[in-house]
Design a protein around this motif. Structure first.
Motif, mmCIF file in Angstrom:
data_model
loop_
_atom_site.group_PDB
_atom_site.id
_atom_site.type_symbol
_atom_site.label_atom_id
_atom_site.label_comp_id
_atom_site.label_asym_id
_atom_site.label_seq_id
_atom_site.Cartn_x
_atom_site.Cartn_y
_atom_site.Cartn_z
ATOM 1 N N ASN A 49 0.823 -1.198 0.000
ATOM 2 C CA ASN A 49 0.000 0.000 0.000
ATOM 3 C C ASN A 49 0.867 1.262 0.000
ATOM 4 O O ASN A 49 0.800 2.069 0.921
ATOM 5 N N PRO A 50 1.709 1.462 -1.018
ATOM 6 C CA PRO A 50 2.590 2.639 -1.027
ATOM 7 C C PRO A 50 1.800 3.937 -1.170
ATOM 8 O O PRO A 50 0.788 4.002 -1.873
ATOM 9 N N ALA A 51 2.277 4.969 -0.484
ATOM 10 C CA ALA A 51 1.578 6.257 -0.493
ATOM 11 C C ALA A 51 1.523 6.872 -1.880
ATOM 12 O O ALA A 51 0.570 7.593 -2.211
ATOM 13 N N ASN A 52 2.524 6.607 -2.723
ATOM 14 C CA ASN A 52 2.535 7.246 -4.041
ATOM 15 C C ASN A 52 1.504 6.647 -4.995
ATOM 16 O O ASN A 52 1.331 7.132 -6.115
ATOM 17 N N ARG A 53 0.786 5.624 -4.555
ATOM 18 C CA ARG A 53 -0.282 5.052 -5.367
ATOM 19 C C ARG A 53 -1.659 5.202 -4.711
ATOM 20 O O ARG A 53 -2.666 5.344 -5.407
ATOM 21 N N PHE A 54 -1.688 5.201 -3.378
ATOM 22 C CA PHE A 54 -2.991 5.121 -2.721
ATOM 23 C C PHE A 54 -3.328 6.313 -1.833
ATOM 24 O O PHE A 54 -4.422 6.363 -1.295
ATOM 25 N N ASN A 55 -2.417 7.275 -1.667
ATOM 26 C CA ASN A 55 -2.769 8.496 -0.953
ATOM 27 C C ASN A 55 -3.257 9.546 -1.952
ATOM 28 O O ASN A 55 -2.719 10.651 -2.046
ATOM 29 N N GLY A 56 -4.280 9.155 -2.688
ATOM 30 C CA GLY A 56 -4.936 10.055 -3.624
ATOM 31 C C GLY A 56 -6.372 10.291 -3.205
ATOM 32 O O GLY A 56 -6.898 9.622 -2.310
ATOM 33 N N PHE A 57 -7.019 11.229 -3.846
ATOM 34 C CA PHE A 57 -8.408 11.546 -3.532
ATOM 35 C C PHE A 57 -9.330 10.555 -4.224
ATOM 36 O O PHE A 57 -9.144 10.227 -5.404
ATOM 37 N N LYS A 58 -10.338 10.096 -3.488
ATOM 38 C CA LYS A 58 -11.261 9.083 -4.020
ATOM 39 C C LYS A 58 -12.527 9.078 -3.190
ATOM 40 O O LYS A 58 -12.566 9.612 -2.069
ATOM 41 N N SER A 59 -13.563 8.469 -3.743
ATOM 42 C CA SER A 59 -14.866 8.508 -3.086
ATOM 43 C C SER A 59 -15.700 7.313 -3.510
ATOM 44 O O SER A 59 -15.504 6.749 -4.595
ATOM 45 N N LEU A 60 -16.650 6.943 -2.667
ATOM 46 C CA LEU A 60 -17.615 5.904 -3.003
ATOM 47 C C LEU A 60 -18.905 6.482 -3.575
ATOM 48 O O LEU A 60 -19.826 5.736 -3.893
ATOM 49 N N HIS A 61 -18.992 7.799 -3.695
ATOM 50 C CA HIS A 61 -20.148 8.405 -4.356
ATOM 51 C C HIS A 61 -20.072 8.107 -5.855
ATOM 52 O O HIS A 61 -18.993 8.192 -6.449
#
Length: 325
Positions: free
Chosen positions: A273-285
């Motif tokens: 779970n590297p930050a450079n791939r998964f510390n992005g903005f996202k939503s379940l809407h």
């Protein structure tokens, strides 16, 4: 007697009629259920928007009082900074959470027993109602790396501060990673350390002043939706990375195997779970991620937004001429 019997027979339903009625009811339920679900999701999205608005106003009030927005994270050992270690801790008094703020002992690490109640206590305003995991209490397997005193079990954060287009140990999504300082994707800076982030928050004990936002507060992302269930770094009360970068495409999700799980070590988390791939903005809407901008306005952004526009919205002083359709 005979006429009464015939009347009773006439009033009875046949098996075929009952089956037809049941089928009709089933069809009506099938037609109605999506509408009910859509109405519920619309209510959740409205609540999420209200959360963003309240947080943004808290940040703006903080800036008005202190002449600067709070720092994103201290990124220093807890004992080195006898002050709140994240922006989301700083503004607790501004969002009517003074009692929670007073529970912290900032002279001690966040993983000290004295801070356990404060660190693990969830803040409803920091949770998106569309993520059911947000109602399960503190999240396990929060990153406790870098000797920063972070707690491995902590309250999640569904609204992350924006570092803007910043390099997080490389830009795996960058179309031209060798462009250097002229690259609009990551603008040649790493993580926002030592006050270098181009967005509204640094991963360093340095705040951004409103006067520094020369692109205009209404054109600059302040905070946005994310999913701590998809990132081991996103915690409300931490010295490290309660932040996201806009160089990661919107709604880039972690697979189940890549998400933090209870008992996962820091080394295993950084691999999966590297930050450079998964510390992005996202939503379940459905088909939208909501953001609060520097002026306090809340707007939805479609996941297929042009990347150059998205990077420009993340930069506070890049001089880009961008706008949302």
């Amino acid at each position: 007697m005979l006429s009464t019997r015939r009347l009773q027979i006439a009033r009875a339903f046949t098996l075929v009629e009952l089956l037809v009625v049941i089928a009709i009811i089933g069809v009506l339920i099938a037609l109605l259920l999506p509408a009910v679900q859509a109405a519920r999701e619309a209510a959740r999205r409205t609540q999420c928007s209200n959360n963003l608005k309240q947080i943004a106003l808290g940040l703006i009030n903080y800036e008005s009082t202190n002449r600067t927005f709070p720092w994103g994270n201290s990124y220093l050992p807890s004992t080195a900074v006898a002050a709140p270690h994240s922006w989301s801790t700083c503004i607790l008094p501004q969002i009517e959470q003074q009692a929670h703020f007073d529970k912290f002992d900032f002279k001690l690490p966040m993983d000290d027993a004295a801070n356990k109640i404060a660190v693990t206590r969830t803040v409803p305003t920091y949770r998106c109602p569309s993520d059911g995991a947000g109602h399960a209490g503190p999240l396990p397997a929060r990153c406790s790396c870098c000797n920063l005193g972070n707690s491995s079990v902590a309250a999640g954060l569904w609204y992350a501060g924006s570092m803007g287009p910043v390099d997080c140990d490389g830009c795996p999504f960058c179309p031209n990673p060798t462009a250097g300082d002229g690259n609009p994707c990551c603008q040649g800076v790493k993580y926002g350390e030592k006050g270098s982030a181009p967005g509204m928050f640094h991963r360093w004990p340095t705040g951004v002043r409103a006067a520094e936002v020369t692109d205009g507060l209404s054109n600059t992302i302040l905070i946005g939706e994310s999913l701590p269930t998809h990132s081991g770094h996103l915690a409300a009360f931490t010295s490290n990375l309660s932040l996201c970068s806009v160089n990661i495409p919107l709604n880039f999700m972690a697979s189940p195997a890549q998400r933090p799980t209870a008992g996962m070590s820091d080394s295993a988390m950084h691999t999966a779970n590297p930050a450079n791939r998964f510390n992005g903005f996202k939503s379940l809407h459905p088909q939208v991620v909501q953001f609060a901008f520097g002026d306090g306005s809340v707007r939805g952004v479609k996941p297929n937004v042009d990347l150059v526009v998205y990077w420009g919205l993340g930069s506070r002083a890049g001089g880009e001429s961008v706008h949302l359709d």
